[in-house]
Scaffold this motif. Structure first.
Motif, PDB file in Angstrom:
ATOM      1  N   UNK A 103      35.444  19.754   9.226  1.00 54.36           N
ATOM      2  CA  UNK A 103      36.323  20.826   9.717  1.00 54.36           C
ATOM      3  C   UNK A 103      37.635  20.256  10.261  1.00 54.36           C
ATOM      4  N   UNK A 104      37.738  18.945  10.444  1.00 55.94           N
ATOM      5  CA  UNK A 104      39.001  18.459  11.042  1.00 55.94           C
ATOM      6  C   UNK A 104      39.413  17.146  10.372  1.00 55.94           C
ATOM      7  N   UNK A 110      35.080  14.736   3.907  1.00 57.78           N
ATOM      8  CA  UNK A 110      36.513  15.034   3.868  1.00 57.78           C
ATOM      9  C   UNK A 110      36.777  16.479   4.287  1.00 57.78           C
ATOM     10  N   UNK A 111      37.895  16.728   4.968  1.00 57.00           N
ATOM     11  CA  UNK A 111      38.295  18.130   5.216  1.00 57.00           C
ATOM     12  C   UNK A 111      38.839  18.723   3.913  1.00 57.00           C
ATOM     13  N   UNK A 131      37.287  19.460   1.049  1.00 54.44           N
ATOM     14  CA  UNK A 131      36.654  19.151  -0.254  1.00 54.44           C
ATOM     15  C   UNK A 131      35.205  18.742  -0.013  1.00 54.44           C
ATOM     16  N   UNK A 146      39.094  30.550  -1.398  1.00 52.84           N
ATOM     17  CA  UNK A 146      40.196  30.294  -0.452  1.00 52.84           C
ATOM     18  C   UNK A 146      41.553  30.374  -1.145  1.00 52.84           C
ATOM     19  N   UNK A 147      41.635  29.945  -2.424  1.00 51.34           N
ATOM     20  CA  UNK A 147      42.939  30.049  -3.128  1.00 51.34           C
ATOM     21  C   UNK A 147      42.641  30.693  -4.485  1.00 51.34           C
ATOM     22  N   UNK A 148      42.426  32.037  -4.525  1.00 50.90           N
ATOM     23  CA  UNK A 148      41.888  32.708  -5.721  1.00 50.90           C
ATOM     24  C   UNK A 148      42.718  32.469  -6.965  1.00 50.90           C
ATOM     25  N   UNK A 149      44.064  32.555  -6.871  1.00 50.09           N
ATOM     26  CA  UNK A 149      44.798  32.547  -8.155  1.00 50.09           C
ATOM     27  C   UNK A 149      45.136  31.119  -8.574  1.00 50.09           C
ATOM     28  N   UNK A 150      44.490  30.111  -7.942  1.00 46.82           N
ATOM     29  CA  UNK A 150      44.764  28.746  -8.436  1.00 46.82           C
ATOM     30  C   UNK A 150      44.250  28.666  -9.870  1.00 46.82           C
ATOM     31  N   UNK A 166      43.414  38.816  -6.678  1.00 52.83           N
ATOM     32  CA  UNK A 166      42.441  38.693  -5.576  1.00 52.83           C
ATOM     33  C   UNK A 166      43.164  38.111  -4.366  1.00 52.83           C
ATOM     34  N   UNK A 193      43.670  36.116  -0.746  1.00 55.56           N
ATOM     35  CA  UNK A 193      43.008  34.889  -0.240  1.00 55.56           C
ATOM     36  C   UNK A 193      42.166  35.228   0.987  1.00 55.56           C
ATOM     37  N   UNK A 209      41.399  32.654   2.997  1.00 52.33           N
ATOM     38  CA  UNK A 209      41.610  31.479   3.874  1.00 52.33           C
ATOM     39  C   UNK A 209      41.814  31.970   5.301  1.00 52.33           C
ATOM     40  N   UNK A 229      37.122  17.505  -6.943  1.00 54.43           N
ATOM     41  CA  UNK A 229      38.349  18.323  -6.880  1.00 54.43           C
ATOM     42  C   UNK A 229      38.648  18.831  -8.291  1.00 54.43           C
ATOM     43  N   UNK A 230      38.639  20.124  -8.449  1.00 53.98           N
ATOM     44  CA  UNK A 230      38.857  20.662  -9.796  1.00 53.98           C
ATOM     45  C   UNK A 230      40.342  20.647 -10.113  1.00 53.98           C
ATOM     46  N   UNK A 245      45.742  15.074  14.377  1.00 58.01           N
ATOM     47  CA  UNK A 245      44.767  15.224  15.471  1.00 58.01           C
ATOM     48  C   UNK A 245      44.978  14.242  16.620  1.00 58.01           C
ATOM     49  N   UNK A 305      45.222  19.019   4.458  1.00 55.87           N
ATOM     50  CA  UNK A 305      44.324  19.688   3.509  1.00 55.87           C
ATOM     51  C   UNK A 305      44.522  21.199   3.488  1.00 55.87           C
ATOM     52  N   UNK A 345      50.443  25.373 -11.115  1.00 54.66           N
ATOM     53  CA  UNK A 345      51.052  26.720 -11.130  1.00 54.66           C
ATOM     54  C   UNK A 345      51.909  26.937  -9.893  1.00 54.66           C
ATOM     55  N   UNK A 351      48.931  35.502  -4.053  1.00 56.47           N
ATOM     56  CA  UNK A 351      48.081  34.647  -4.897  1.00 56.47           C
ATOM     57  C   UNK A 351      47.412  33.561  -4.061  1.00 56.47           C
ATOM     58  N   UNK A 352      47.659  33.552  -2.743  1.00 56.48           N
ATOM     59  CA  UNK A 352      47.005  32.540  -1.910  1.00 56.48           C
ATOM     60  C   UNK A 352      47.548  31.147  -2.183  1.00 56.48           C
ATOM     61  N   UNK A 353      48.747  31.034  -2.803  1.00 57.07           N
ATOM     62  CA  UNK A 353      49.272  29.702  -3.123  1.00 57.07           C
ATOM     63  C   UNK A 353      50.344  29.303  -2.121  1.00 57.07           C
TER      64      UNK A 353
END
Lengths: 129, 362, 554, 241
Positions: free
Chosen positions: B140-141, B158-159, B161, B275-279, B289, B291, B293, B326-327, C162, C246, D66, D156-158
């Motif tokens: 988380x941090x 990792x934060x 991922x 969290x980032x729908x249109x990625x 959609x 987000x 986040x 990571x996609x 942090x 991140x 994108x 788009x959450x970007x």
């Protein structure tokens, strides 16, 4: 020591080529090449860069040492870029199961219960002893 | 808890012997080389000291035979160690099929675990013996690192991922868990305990839970309904009014995207699409959609993913969770309506919503 | 070594006939020191700066070694402990190990060894010293003001968002000191290429020059990348520009890639000059030609080039993909070969030499043994299987201390003793020097060998509080650290003592071969009365050259 | 001293019997070679300095293609093109100034240097105008300024990667602009001084060397912009026609 000086004409032709390169790179950007947009932009930029380096910076007439220094700079930048990108590209490849290094099934103790992911509704029940 | 002095650490997992064999081989090789060099240095130093002129010092013409032989010998040997080390690392990285999935959320200076049956723990992890355990970890941090010396496993957390780790305990007992990556003031106090039990004790411990914690997929379903995801991802619906792709059995299946690439829908893809729908938008759908986040906490995302995994097609269970990474960015389903804050029902466990969502406008 | 700052280290008025007119007594004003462009005076200025920073880093080490005597936290709080090991890391790496041999011995000797009057760009050389001291001032300000607790690696999410300590000021300090390293590297490359005396071909150059040329290559190609990485962290922290954040889709591992791209070659910046000093010491005290000169010279270059391909072995467990890990693991194995060749050739040089056991040779032989151990444990870490278990544990701490303290610091002390008569014109006391050499060797091994065992047992790095099971080995390590701490005080005292009372050393007290021994000691401001013509091979020692002259064919 | 090979002939017009050169060198050729090599080695460090931030940019562009394309379309392409044109012209005038320096025609050198500095200043002017334009649109991701990405990006959450692109835009062009300012400072030493101060002996020869070295630096800064412009401005403009 750049003893031989490029003639004035060469300077102006190089300048003209640079302007053409600028126009070309802007034009190419408006054409949708999908994946090929980036390589095209890079190719034009490299073309313009080699012109500037060879003629404007007199590397063409400089001793061999200058050539080595210039190429060393390029090669080291390429090393950093390539090996860093190699990590990001190959992150999503999932390694196949190594054939020979199987986790040894401990004999005598009870075999590991076949634990399905929570997909099937039946919560994994501990074996009734 | 290792309280007494030991020269060699205990080995309590199936992979530990693999690492130990390689370590002992390298130890032996290093001792041989060090003794060889030390002996040569002392022998030459004493034999050819200045005072001793009974020794013949005629120089032989320099030949680089010795170095060439040395290179010819060391390259294959080094490659042999490399291959052996890589093979051991492959074993450490690839979880077996039937591993028990446990989610780990690392926070500055504590570890939060959640069992597939829903049981939650902080800083201690109960696992049964002989059962491969697959940890799906996120922080988380800052960067932490899940390190259990007796299992010989370590993986940074990792934060942003998911990272994965697996082990299969072979000896019951209580073992030390450390955070190996420097993470701030109490880095050295961020340790925990892994309690390995026989299957019967583990079952009793599991049953002994307070029972209030429902399994993640049930919590996920509640959150799914409460955030009105179903309006677009209506199960089974198809045709015109289908605004979001259906989620039945989507887990681990190839998904075609509208930029022409196809990708397998694993945990990282599902998390990013929440969290980032249109990625990465699925082919044939609009990137509409919103987000989530900041509205859904890490536990909430994990529960939603658990729920989506549980939506396997009738009868055919989903394949096991695999190692996500990571996609390259895949959009997910889209959703028409913005969930209005007013209709939030109260029964969703508070930890699923991120603090901002609970505390007021995100 | 570190004379009081206000009066420059000038020997008292001994009878002028004893010490020739030289760069030290050419001028006495403070301005002649602070605005000097003489590479020898700049080397002395560096010597003072480097010694002060070594003492600060060493004090931090002694403090937290005391703390680690007990499992609980009883000497200092966690914040202070974290600040102490960060101070130790930053001071020792950026302000001692990287500048020590190149800036002190390199600056002093490279122009003399190649027969030049000075460096190619003397003013840039002085600028490099000022940048070094300004960077040091920043870090001292941070130490006094409250310290920084991110560790010398400044990993991204902690250092950029942090941590609430003085990360920004330390980043600026290291950014400035980075440029001092770049300018030194630039000076070395141009000087070696363009300023060699007539007849000094590349294969007549002493191996000291070869290793400093390779080090300069790494300084040039690596340092700018860490300057940018630290600048990005400073931007993210100071101006809120999120780059490794991140939440914005940034990736903290990208910082690790950029950081280690420099920081692994940086460990070769620290050890390559030590190898150069080592070759000089072995050749001088065995009165023998270096075995396989060309192999040793080219292995310096090979190390410099290969060092840029291996940084990924620091990221095996950090979430880097396993395939990238395999590439880095294989390349990390290959880089062991040039180092192994160097050790093999030094040992072979002892054969058929006539060896005198003066202090520099004690340090040199200690270097061979400890560097071999350090290098071999490096092979453990290159194998991915073991590194997963021992990463970020005391095994790693022991490995790099064997190379840094066992290698670089031993060679630095050996080099200082070997060239002390040339730098100051006076000999050091041989008895005390040998005692301190043995003490350093013993104290070092007692400090760091237990840490190998601690590491494999699983004690993580940077731990203020640890499990009781690790206490026995930690107490041994702390005992060793106290011996090492005292042993380092010996050279500082008797070298300063030798400035006043040391016997006058002639131009060549060791009758070693090399251009630096052909001029007076200490050398005049322009090194040579008239530029020497070089017509001898690299290490042509009379006792061995006679038998070989005909076979060598020149 | 480089090995006494046959030294290449001095440029004819600047042959002065006792060229003024620094003490540690033996002759003018050695100083010339050393200074040019020194500048080239410094330019390699600059390549690695910019290379580090280019690597970061390349990695993030691969991860968030994108979002970066959308953000890149926010940049003003006409101003970018004009800026590139200005910089290429300043590169030409700099090359001509270096050539004039070698020929020894110091009056022409002064004119061309002034022209180059004007072009450099124009480039900086346009650049800061672009920065101000971004600041007005609340798209400057620094100093805690209010940062709102356009509606489409937010939906788009970007917004995260969008801000990441702008961080890189400000980071890279900011460091480049800093190098431009240093370049202008270096160029100012060649401005034609009032005739009252007599030039030091051999000053013409030394200034030829200095111009060559500063010219190399200026061309390098232009080179960086040649790569910066397409990378930042021209990711994918096909859908904006």
């Amino acid at each position: 020591m750049s003893a031989a000086q490029a003639s004035l004409k060469t300077y102006f032709t190089v300048y003209a080529l640079l302007i053409v390169g600028l126009a070309a790179t802007v034009a190419v950007a408006f054409v949708h090449l999908g994946f090929w947009n980036l390589p095209a932009a890079l190719a034009i930029a490299f073309f313009k860069a080699t012109l500037v380096v060879l003629i404007f910076m007199h590397v063409k007439y400089s001793p061999r040492l200058t050539w080595i220094v210039v190429s060393a700079g390029l090669i080291w930048f390429a090393i950093m870029l390539a090996l860093t990108i190699a990590d990001y590209v190959s992150r999503s490849w999932i390694p196949e199961r190594p054939y020979s290094v199987q986790p040894t099934e401990p004999q005598g103790l009870e075999p590991p219960r076949s634990f399905q992911t929570p997909g099937n509704k039946a919560a994994p029940t501990a074996k009734a002893q | 808890m290792n309280t007494e002095f030991e020269l060699f650490p205990e080995a309590a997992s199936t992979n530990a012997p693999l690492v130990d064999h390689l370590y002992l081989f390298m130890l032996a090789f290093s001792c041989v080389m060090t003794i060889l060099v030390a002996f040569l240095v002392f022998y030459f130093a004493i034999k050819y000291r200045r005072g001793n002129n009974r020794v013949d010092r005629t120089q032989t013409p320099p030949s680089n035979r010795a170095e060439l032989i040395w290179i010819a010998l060391s390259v294959p040997f080094l490659m042999f160690i490399f291959v052996w080390g890589a093979r051991v690392c492959f074993a450490l990285v690839r979880p077996p099929q039937n591993a028990m999935p446990i989610t780990v959320v690392a926070k500055q200076w504590m570890w939060k675990f959640q069992h597939p049956e829903g049981r939650r723990e902080i800083d201690t992890l109960h696992i049964p013996i002989n059962q491969p355990v697959h940890l799906q970890m996120i922080s988380q941090d800052v960067i932490h690192s899940f390190f259990v010396p007796v299992f010989r496993v370590k993986q940074d957390v990792l934060p942003g991922r998911y990272t994965n780790e697996w082990f299969q305990a072979t000896k019951p007992g209580e073992y030390r868990l450390y955070c190996a990556e420097y993470c701030g003031t109490n880095h050295s106090r961020m340790h925990g305990r892994i309690i390995v039990q026989t299957p019967e004790d583990f079952a009793d411990w599991l049953a002994g839970g307070t029972g209030s914690e429902e399994p993640p997929e049930v919590a996920g379903q509640k959150l799914f309904e409460q955030l009105q995801c179903a309006t677009c991802h209506r199960p089974g619906a198809s045709g015109a009014q289908q605004r979001g792709p259906s989620l039945e059995g989507v887990y681990q299946q190839p998904v075609a995207l509208n930029n022409g690439r196809t990708i397998t829908a694993d945990d990282a893809y599902l998390r990013e699409s929440i969290l980032r729908p249109t990625a990465k938008v699925v082919a044939g759908f609009q990137p509409i959609m919103p987000t989530f986040e900041g509205q859904v906490s890490e536990e909430g995302v994990l529960n939603l993913i658990a729920y989506i995994k549980s939506l396997g097609k009738q009868g055919e269970p989903n394949p096991p969770p695999s190692k996500g990474g990571v996609r390259g960015g895949i959009p997910d389903a889209s959703k028409s309506k913005e969930p209005s804050g007013a209709t939030r029902s109260s029964q969703v466990p508070s930890s699923d919503l991120s603090p901002e969502a609970k505390g007021g406008t995100p | 070594m570190s004379a009081t700052l206000e009066a420059p280290a000038i020997p008292p008025a001994t009878p002028p006939t004893r010490l020739p007119r030289n760069y030290l007594n050419a001028a006495y004003t403070v301005r002649s020191w602070l605005l000097t462009i003489d590479h020898k005076r700049i080397a002395i200025l560096y010597l003072l700066g480097v010694t002060v920073f070594f003492c600060i880093g060493g004090a931090a080490a002694v403090l937290f070694r005391l703390e680690l005597m007990t499992p609980e936290a009883d000497l200092v709080e966690s914040e202070t402990y974290n600040k102490l090991f960060t101070l130790h890391g930053v001071m020792m790496i950026f302000f001692f190990l990287i500048p020590a041999i190149p800036a002190v011995l390199g600056n002093f000797l490279i122009p003399i060894m190649i027969g030049a009057r000075d460096m190619a760009f003397p003013r840039i050389n002085l600028l490099s010293w000022y940048l070094f001291m300004i960077g040091g001032a920043f870090t001292l300000f941070v130490t006094v003001a409250g310290g920084v607790d991110t560790g010398w690696t400044f990993y991204a999410p902690y250092s950029s968002t942090y941590s609430n300590t003085y990360v920004m000021a330390t980043a600026v300090g290291i950014f400035i000191t980075g440029f001092s390293s770049i300018l030194t590297g630039l000076n070395f490359i141009v000087t070696v290429h363009k300023m060699r005396a007539p007849g000094m071909t590349w294969f007549r150059l002493p191996l000291f020059i070869w290793s400093h040329y390779a080090t300069a290559l790494i300084m040039i190609l690596g340092t700018p990348v860490v300057a940018m990485a630290i600048l990005l962290v400073a931007l993210e922290r100071g101006f809120g520009i999120g780059i490794f954040d991140p939440k914005l889709g940034g990736d903290p591992i990208l910082f690790q890639h950029l950081f280690w791209f420099y920081s692994h070659p940086a460990v070769y910046i620290m050890v390559l000059p030590a190898m150069g000093v080592e070759s000089e010491l072995i050749a001088a005290f065995t009165k023998n030609r270096i075995f396989g000169y060309k192999f040793v010279a080219f292995s310096s270059l090979a190390i410099a080039i290969l060092s840029f391909l291996v940084w990924g072995h620091h990221l095996f467990v950090s979430g880097q993909s396993i395939y990238a890990g395999m590439i880095f693991s294989m390349l990390s194995m290959l880089i062991a070969i040039p180092s192994a060749i160097k050790v093999l050739n030094w040992t072979a040089t002892l054969r058929k030499g006539s060896i005198t056991f003066d202090t520099p040779l004690l340090y040199a032989l200690g270097f061979i043994g400890l560097f071999t151990l350090g290098g071999l444990t490096g092979l453990f870490l290159a194998a991915m299987g073991i590194d997963v278990h021992v990463h970020d544990t005391y095994f790693i701490v022991a490995h790099f201390h064997y190379i840094m303290v066992g290698g670089t610091v031993m060679a630095y002390l050996g080099g200082i003793h070997f060239w002390w008569p040339k730098i100051t014109g006076r000999m050091y006391p041989e008895g005390w020097a040998r005692l301190s050499a043995v003490l350093v060797f013993v104290g070092f091994n007692l400090t760091f060998f237990p840490q190998f065992i601690l590491g494999y047992n699983g004690m993580p790095r940077r731990y203020h509080v640890y499990d009781p099971g690790f206490q026995v080995l930690n107490v041994m390590s702390s005992a060793g650290a106290s011996i090492l701490g005292i042993a380092y005080l010996f050279p500082i005292t008797y070298l300063i003592w030798s400035l006043k009372y040391g016997p006058i050393a002639g131009p060549n007290p060791w009758n070693a071969v090399g251009l630096e021994w052909m001029t007076s000691s200490p050398p005049p401001t322009h090194n040579f009365a008239h530029t020497p013509i070089v017509d001898f091979e690299a290490y042509e020692y009379p006792s061995s050259s006679a038998a070989i002259a005909d076979t060598h064919g020149n | 001293m480089s090995t006494p090979a046959a030294a290449p002939p001095l440029p004819i017009h600047t042959a002065i019997d006792r060229p003024h050169f620094a003490l540690q060198f033996d002759d003018y050729h050695q100083q010339y070679d050393a200074c040019v090599l020194g500048m080239w080695v410094f330019l390699v460090t600059e390549v690695m300095f910019f290379g580090a931030i280019f690597t970061g940019y390349a990695v993030y562009r691969m991860l968030h293609h994108d979002a970066f394309a959308m953000a890149s379309n926010e940049l003003d392409i006409t101003l970018g093109t004009i800026n590139t044109f200005v910089l290429l012209t300043s590169s030409l005038t700099m090359a001509l100034a270096v050539r004039a320096g070698h020929v020894g025609n110091s009056k022409r050198v002064g004119q061309l240097i002034v022209l180059t500095m004007i072009l450099g200043a124009t480039f900086l002017g346009i650049k800061f105008f672009e920065y101000y334009h971004k600041y007005e649109d609340h798209m400057a991701p620094a100093f805690g300024l209010p940062f709102e990405a356009p509606k489409a990006v937010n939906d788009a959450g970007l917004a995260g990667p969008f801000q990441l692109f702008l961080s890189f835009y400000f980071g890279m062009t900011g460091v480049h602009a800093l190098h431009m300012i240093i370049g202008l400072g270096l160029l100012s030493q060649f401005l034609p001084r009032s005739s009252r101060i007599a030039p030091a002996p051999g000053a013409a020869v030394l200034s030829a060397l200095n111009i060559e070295v500063v010219g190399l630096y200026w061309h390098f800064v232009d080179l960086v912009w040649i790569f910066l412009f397409p990378m930042l401005y021209l990711i994918d403009r096909s859908d904006t026609i």
